[in-house]
Design an enzyme around this catalytic site. Sequence first.
Site, PDB file in Angstrom:
ATOM      1  N   TRP A  45       0.846  -1.207   0.000  1.00  8.06           N
ATOM      2  CA  TRP A  45       0.000   0.000   0.000  1.00  8.06           C
ATOM      3  C   TRP A  45       0.877   1.251   0.000  1.00  8.06           C
ATOM      4  O   TRP A  45       1.807   1.390   0.792  1.00  8.06           O
ATOM      5  CB  TRP A  45      -0.896  -0.003   1.220  1.00  8.06           C
ATOM      6  CG  TRP A  45      -1.968   1.049   1.194  1.00  8.06           C
ATOM      7  CD1 TRP A  45      -3.244   0.890   0.759  1.00  8.06           C
ATOM      8  CD2 TRP A  45      -1.853   2.406   1.616  1.00  8.06           C
ATOM      9  NE1 TRP A  45      -3.941   2.061   0.890  1.00  8.06           N
ATOM     10  CE2 TRP A  45      -3.111   3.019   1.402  1.00  8.06           C
ATOM     11  CE3 TRP A  45      -0.814   3.177   2.135  1.00  8.06           C
ATOM     12  CZ2 TRP A  45      -3.360   4.343   1.701  1.00  8.06           C
ATOM     13  CZ3 TRP A  45      -1.045   4.508   2.440  1.00  8.06           C
ATOM     14  CH2 TRP A  45      -2.307   5.095   2.230  1.00  8.06           C
ATOM     15  N   ARG A 474      22.813  10.403  42.654  1.00  5.78           N
ATOM     16  CA  ARG A 474      23.819  11.115  43.439  1.00  5.78           C
ATOM     17  C   ARG A 474      23.710  12.623  43.229  1.00  5.78           C
ATOM     18  O   ARG A 474      22.763  13.120  42.616  1.00  5.78           O
ATOM     19  CB  ARG A 474      25.208  10.597  43.084  1.00  5.78           C
ATOM     20  CG  ARG A 474      25.689  10.921  41.690  1.00  5.78           C
ATOM     21  CD  ARG A 474      27.054  10.292  41.446  1.00  5.78           C
ATOM     22  NE  ARG A 474      27.555  10.598  40.122  1.00  5.78           N
ATOM     23  CZ  ARG A 474      28.176   9.728  39.339  1.00  5.78           C
ATOM     24  NH1 ARG A 474      28.342   8.476  39.724  1.00  5.78           N
ATOM     25  NH2 ARG A 474      28.629  10.093  38.156  1.00  5.78           N
ATOM     26  N   ASP A 475      24.679  13.356  43.717  1.00  5.60           N
ATOM     27  CA  ASP A 475      24.659  14.820  43.644  1.00  5.60           C
ATOM     28  C   ASP A 475      25.119  15.298  42.267  1.00  5.60           C
ATOM     29  O   ASP A 475      26.068  16.051  42.134  1.00  5.60           O
ATOM     30  CB  ASP A 475      25.544  15.420  44.741  1.00  5.60           C
ATOM     31  CG  ASP A 475      26.993  14.943  44.652  1.00  5.60           C
ATOM     32  OD1 ASP A 475      27.250  13.916  43.966  1.00  5.60           O
ATOM     33  OD2 ASP A 475      27.865  15.579  45.261  1.00  5.60           O
ATOM     34  N   GLU A 476      24.400  14.851  41.255  1.00  7.03           N
ATOM     35  CA  GLU A 476      24.770  15.201  39.880  1.00  7.03           C
ATOM     36  C   GLU A 476      23.488  15.325  39.065  1.00  7.03           C
ATOM     37  O   GLU A 476      22.906  16.381  39.020  1.00  7.03           O
ATOM     38  CB  GLU A 476      25.712  14.131  39.319  1.00  7.03           C
ATOM     39  CG  GLU A 476      26.542  14.633  38.150  1.00  7.03           C
ATOM     40  CD  GLU A 476      27.743  13.744  37.885  1.00  7.03           C
ATOM     41  OE1 GLU A 476      28.277  13.855  36.796  1.00  7.03           O
ATOM     42  OE2 GLU A 476      28.124  12.940  38.762  1.00  7.03           O
ATOM     43  N   ASP A 483      26.874  11.608  27.132  1.00  9.04           N
ATOM     44  CA  ASP A 483      26.029  10.444  27.380  1.00  9.04           C
ATOM     45  C   ASP A 483      24.896  10.345  26.359  1.00  9.04           C
ATOM     46  O   ASP A 483      24.651   9.288  25.770  1.00  9.04           O
ATOM     47  CB  ASP A 483      25.456  10.498  28.794  1.00  9.04           C
ATOM     48  CG  ASP A 483      26.526  10.442  29.868  1.00  9.04           C
ATOM     49  OD1 ASP A 483      27.443  11.284  29.824  1.00  9.04           O
ATOM     50  OD2 ASP A 483      26.456   9.577  30.747  1.00  9.04           O
ATOM     51  N   TRP A 539      31.513  14.993  23.602  1.00 10.27           N
ATOM     52  CA  TRP A 539      30.517  15.694  24.420  1.00 10.27           C
ATOM     53  C   TRP A 539      29.945  16.867  23.613  1.00 10.27           C
ATOM     54  O   TRP A 539      28.738  16.940  23.390  1.00 10.27           O
ATOM     55  CB  TRP A 539      31.131  16.152  25.736  1.00 10.27           C
ATOM     56  CG  TRP A 539      31.167  15.069  26.773  1.00 10.27           C
ATOM     57  CD1 TRP A 539      30.384  14.992  27.887  1.00 10.27           C
ATOM     58  CD2 TRP A 539      31.993  13.889  26.785  1.00 10.27           C
ATOM     59  NE1 TRP A 539      30.673  13.841  28.584  1.00 10.27           N
ATOM     60  CE2 TRP A 539      31.658  13.148  27.952  1.00 10.27           C
ATOM     61  CE3 TRP A 539      32.981  13.392  25.953  1.00 10.27           C
ATOM     62  CZ2 TRP A 539      32.276  11.942  28.274  1.00 10.27           C
ATOM     63  CZ3 TRP A 539      33.604  12.187  26.271  1.00 10.27           C
ATOM     64  CH2 TRP A 539      33.250  11.475  27.414  1.00 10.27           C
ATOM     65  N   GLU A 752      27.288   2.673  35.418  1.00  7.10           N
ATOM     66  CA  GLU A 752      28.214   3.676  34.898  1.00  7.10           C
ATOM     67  C   GLU A 752      29.554   3.052  34.552  1.00  7.10           C
ATOM     68  O   GLU A 752      30.150   3.351  33.512  1.00  7.10           O
ATOM     69  CB  GLU A 752      28.413   4.784  35.935  1.00  7.10           C
ATOM     70  CG  GLU A 752      29.402   5.863  35.528  1.00  7.10           C
ATOM     71  CD  GLU A 752      29.544   6.936  36.574  1.00  7.10           C
ATOM     72  OE1 GLU A 752      29.969   8.047  36.224  1.00  7.10           O
ATOM     73  OE2 GLU A 752      29.230   6.669  37.756  1.00  7.10           O
ATOM     74  N   HIS A 773      23.233   4.362  34.711  1.00  2.06           N
ATOM     75  CA  HIS A 773      23.726   5.197  33.621  1.00  2.06           C
ATOM     76  C   HIS A 773      23.345   4.497  32.319  1.00  2.06           C
ATOM     77  O   HIS A 773      23.445   3.283  32.232  1.00  2.06           O
ATOM     78  CB  HIS A 773      25.253   5.303  33.671  1.00  2.06           C
ATOM     79  CG  HIS A 773      25.778   6.557  34.291  1.00  2.06           C
ATOM     80  ND1 HIS A 773      25.563   6.864  35.615  1.00  2.06           N
ATOM     81  CD2 HIS A 773      26.527   7.555  33.785  1.00  2.06           C
ATOM     82  CE1 HIS A 773      26.173   8.019  35.885  1.00  2.06           C
ATOM     83  NE2 HIS A 773      26.749   8.462  34.778  1.00  2.06           N
TER      84      HIS A 773
END
Length: 949
Positions: A45, A474-476, A483, A539, A752, A773
């Site tokens: 189709w 965590r503190d991030e 990533d 990055w 990670e 991660h």
Amino acid sequence: MTDAAAEGVIARIATLRAELRDDSTFVATPTPRLSWTVETDEPGWRQASAELRSGDESVHLEADESVLVDWPFAPLTAGETREVRVRVAAASGTETDWSAPITIVAGFLDDGAWVAEPIGLADPSRPAQPALVRTSFTVDGAVRRATLYYTVLGVAEPELNGIRVDDDVLAPGWTSYRDRLVHETVDVTALVRDGENVLGATLAGGWYTEQYGFFQFADRVYGDQPSLLAQLQVEYADGRSQVVATGDGDGEGWRALGDGTVVDSGIYAGEHAELRRAVAVEGWSAPGFDASAWPEARRGASARAGYEHVPVPEARIAPPVRRIAELPVAEVLESPSGATILDFGQNLVGRLRLRVSGPAGTRLTLRHAEVLEHGELSLRPLRNAAATDELELAGDGVEVWEPRFTFHGFRYASIEGWPGAFDPADVTAVVIASDLPRTGWFDSSHELLDRLHENVVWGMRGNFLAIPTDCPQRDERFGWTGDIQVFAPTASFLADCDAFLTSWLRDLALEQRRAGGVVPLVVPAALPSLGIGDGVAAWGDAATIVPWVLYERFGDLGVLRDAYPSMRDWVDTVLAVTDAKGLWTGAMQLGDWLDPDAPPDKPGKAKVDGDLVASAYLARSLRIVADAAQLLGEPGDQSRYAALAEHTRAAFVDEYVTPAGRMMNDAPTAYALALGFDLVTDAAQRTALAARLADLVRERGYRIATGFVGTPLVADALVDAGHRATAERLLLQTECPSWLYSVTMGATTVWERWDSLLPDGSVNPGEMTSFNHYALGAVADWLHRTVAGLAPEAPGYRRLRIAPRPLAALEHARASHRTPYGAASVAWRREGDAVVVVAEVPPNSDAVVDLPGLEPVVVGSGRHEWRFTEAPDAASSRPLSLDSPTAAIIDDHEAYRTLLDTLATHDEARADAVRIDTVWSEGRTLRQALMFTPPVVLDDIERALAELD
């Protein structure tokens, strides 16, 4: 009557949507693009034309496109509502009926119409203090429509007349506060009433007041207190309109109180609630409540230097964060210290909901962790994040409570202070995430492989929360650009993330502009002191690669058009610092981050040189910019960047590749980059490079030897050159480091580090140790495209590529994906010596089919089946002995296990050393590898090898 119609062929419009969201009728643009899919039993189709209708307007399109079709009507005006429907005709003559109509509402305001100002606590007693803000207003007639537009410097839950206006969580999310705010648009017509009305909101600091930084250097970046910006537009049936906005002084005026039930709240710290306070503020957001004693609200933002300017908000384009699932307690544990620990059986992102009763003032403390160590919560990986919630009960019967303005990454939670007998049914884990529709699935006959894929899904779910983050615990929790650059292809298969990532790319471009063309390591750029200079390869290349992936996977040329200035600025910034050869050298680079050979405290110390990685990515990004320029009709740019791409590519080969086909940097990632980015074009060199890559993989015992950069590329580089068996051994390896090692250790998300949990069960001593991660889960894209064999051949899957490469250890595999054109799937299974492939191609698309031993063909939509026979595996090297090459031992899985098991009966440490330290190659014998092994042990090994069949 057409032949197709005469044969009873049925075709219908299955879906119709505007722009990029399915979860809302509101659109953020006056000209939303339209997409539709067709269901039909007609093979092959193909659409020939379409007719679109909105009200009395009807537009006929002689076109076969059905994805992101330009808006054919007059542009929407602010607040306008349209109903749109479509019908289409096929090239065969088959026609559909009109689709069900969809409602489209312009969810934006006219230029200059935003009048709301920031308001909050006028005299807070502490930083980041949660607050209640409210105002009252009068409605004096029949209301045709009421729409609330709101945003926050922080996060909020608005209420109208005592009722939550939406089910969003942590609204409106996190953006680059200096330059971009997004507003929510909510239809609240059903909530307004004649007479007195109250508009209010509970505020918390969220990302706006969080302290960012590492170790003891964390500090607030944006502001000290949260602020609400809200604008309620009331349209009366008689044509009048009324605007109630923060800061406007309408009616009673805006008042703010800092004594609500939320005492303190932070993204990293967690939340503290005092339910006894509810009595004093009961009914605070409903008419009749006396708020005259509340202080007047502060007008203006409580911002840090450099963030005083508040940008005019734009309408949201991506789905918000919502509660998307709930998990019960899987097991109740008692730790060695006597703590009650709840195991939810899955590492998740969210918070706990409690159903509890107890005396007034009873304090419950909840702590969260991803893993246990020695039977206790492993809190060290959280670093400065307390991840602790505290609740004080009101004491008035059964109380149900869930934190409102924080989230945690956890599988385990301890509960301290529970009153009376504990029933696990009274605790539920609430999963929160950006509400992205699932679009991709994979399964196979290999249990560990399927669990790995599920781990990737959970990792994405937990880290696609307002922005694409690196980790959730965590503190991030930052939007690390590297990533998402490597993970974007996997994400685009698993979920409809086009709008989500397009929104984030707007922040990237704004932060990049402020940085003079340099792409920050994290977006939003909450770590301004990292000192990245002229940018970091892999990055910063998120600026080029992520938009290109969205174009490839969703067919979204619009995202390329919007992102093109950012893409061009990034490569121009790098070109300004390249050397005379056209290579990017000498700069600070993160390189192949988290190479498994890197020491725990030096994650950037990889086998591959950072300059090689940088120059490879520069060549790749230049090629992407050139291709984007061609698509966008920029011939001058196309020729310029194509020439620059070729210049850097040739310089890379001259600098890093020998004529014989060896990389000067003899590391797997170097080979994977040269092959995967098509930097080496000479066929003989490519063959030699791939052979050397295969040798390196085997020499390492088929254990992973790559970090963030090399891992997404290595399997493709091997399979494309005919080394499928090598890629299979690498994929299915369970020894550390490997993809499946974490699965054997009980992981339910991707880690990670390859060894975030060491073989002895202890947590990696490195400072960075996350168990959620997604970067190393980028291999899932290869599972979809190659192991199962479903990939886009043309942008947006307008043409599919059906090209499975069955792995010998699998009996079957399947991938399915909801493409922009509809559902597609490829499944294969073994039947004796044959492999049977079954595929579904959605209507209005086709597929190129490339199967081993068969000539490639192109097929139309519908169900298809093929059968082929693969060549048998290479002959065995048996009989084996101490004088056999170590390569022959490692390539014979039974012989390899026999060697290690025999060694272990004498000395387990020696067996482990041989496993890790041996170079498994053709030029070294097993006897040489076992030098200084006692003769009695050698005799046992010789005998055991000889006894193999």
